[in-house]
Design a protein around this motif. Structure first.
Motif: not given
Ligand code: UT7
Length: 337
Positions: A281-301
């Motif tokens: 699961i990779s969504n870095i293209k649209y959000y960059g590095n959101t630190s500690a939030a990046s895993i839950p954002i990628a998971l739910v999205e």
């Protein structure tokens, strides 16, 4: 899981990102760079940025409300809040205390911030697991809300291309069916290499005492090359160790949901696990590095976009300033997001 520990259930997960988008093309107005350079080196095309009065509190509140709603738990049954922000808007009152009030929690429950930078979510999950496992608290809200762009040095094209803002939240509870949703979890740190990513807060000297008059800028200073080398050498191996500790093989785990720091780092972990793209699961293209939030954002999205089917397992991994890193193999139950 240690014997006699109460098993943990991941009951709800939520996220929130700001509306405002800053593209790579937009960044060319700040310094000499190009979409091609940024995308090739990082996999990032755009990031979300807070605007106006918006802060990590607003993002964290929405993410928390989403996670609580999915968990089906009454907000007043939450008995502990752990905030894992790298960049809280204020040192105090802490983000966790502010969220306690904003969520309308009327009980005087413990609420505290716990920083492990981009690994914060995994660290908080381990802390929550200890509390639940020992029967100390039951319903714990973890919030990872980050305003990286507030401390980004917007004159430094080597770092400001990377970061974005966002928040993720998780509600964890004792398991009601005896099944533990944490198959394995490990957290680590090596402070001796901590200078790779630093933010020295602005400070002042007591006028009565002679002190070194070094004043921090409050902005991120990063040796990107060293962080990159650290990440691709340490993290893939560590993820393998987490999987081994879960008693499963890499093939038996459905998804890799890594911290979104750089697409090439994600691919290094993917290659080590020999995973096909549909498992990563990779969504870095649209959000960059959101630190500690990046895993839950990628998971739910990932669930929203149909890339992740619930009723599955995933290996999560985070790494970042400290240097810190961590990984967890988790069960993703139906209905958690
Ligand atoms: O949660 C953890 C957070 N941190 C990370 O994950 C960071 C990991 N590191 C990285 O992602 C990479 O190191 C970066 C993407 C930050 C940088 O890539 P790099 O391949 O390590 O580039 P570099 O810093 O070595 O710079 C190479 C060249 C330099 O030019 P010279 O000295 O070779 O002439 C830089 O000045 O690229 C130049 N450069 C840029 N050029 C265009 C640096 N940033 C930019 C830019 N646009 N934005």
């Amino acid at each position: 899981m240690a014997e006699n520990m109460i098993p943990l259930k991941i009951a709800g997960i939520g996220y929130c990102v700001p509306e405002t988008v800053v593209t790579n093309e937009d960044l060319t107005k700040l310094y000499e760079t190009s979409d091609e350079w940024i995308y090739t080196r990082t996999g990032i095309k755009e990031r979300r940025v807070v605007s106006g009065n918006e802060t990590a509190v607003d993002l964290g509140l929405k993410a928390a409300q989403n996670a609580i709603e999915k968990s089906g738990i009454d907000v007043n049954d939450i008995d502990c809040i752990i905030s894992a922000a790298s960049v809280p808007p204020q040192l105090y009152p802490t983000l966790a205390c502010t969220l306690q009030a904003k969520l309308g929690i009327t009980k005087t429950i413990p609420a505290f911030d716990m920083t492990a930078a981009c690994t914060g979510l995994i660290y908080a999950l381990q802390v929550a697991r200890g509390f639940i496992g020992a029967g100390i608290y039951k319903n714990i809200l973890i919030v990872a809300a980050d305003n990286n762009t507030k401390i980004t040095n917007w004159e430094d094209r080597g770092t400001s291309i990377l970061f974005g803002d966002g928040a993720g939240a998780m509600v964890v509870t004792p398991s009601d069916d005896g099944i533990d949703d944490i198959l394995s979890i490990k957290i680590s740190a090596d402070g001796s290499i901590g200078q790779m990513i630093q933010t020295n807060m602005p400070s002042q000297c007591c006028p009565l005492v002679k002190q070194a008059d070094e004043v921090g800028t409050g902005k991120i200073i990063m040796n990107g090359k060293d962080v990159y080398k650290f990440a691709v050498t340490t993290v893939p191996k560590y993820v393998e160790e987490c999987i081994e500790a879960s008693g499963k093989t890499a093939e038996e785990i459905d998804y890799l949901i890594p911290h979104q720091a750089n697409q090439r780092i994600i691919e290094a972990i993917q290659n080590r696990l020999k995973y096909t793209d549909d498992k990563v699961i990779s969504n870095i293209k649209y959000y960059g590095n959101t630190s500690a939030a990046s895993i839950p954002i990628a998971l739910v999205e990932g669930v929203e976009q149909g890339k992740i089917k619930l009723g599955s397992t995933a290996v999560l991994c985070g790494f970042g300033a400290g240097m810190t890193w961590g990984g967890a193999v988790v069960r993703l139950r139906e209905g958690i997001c």
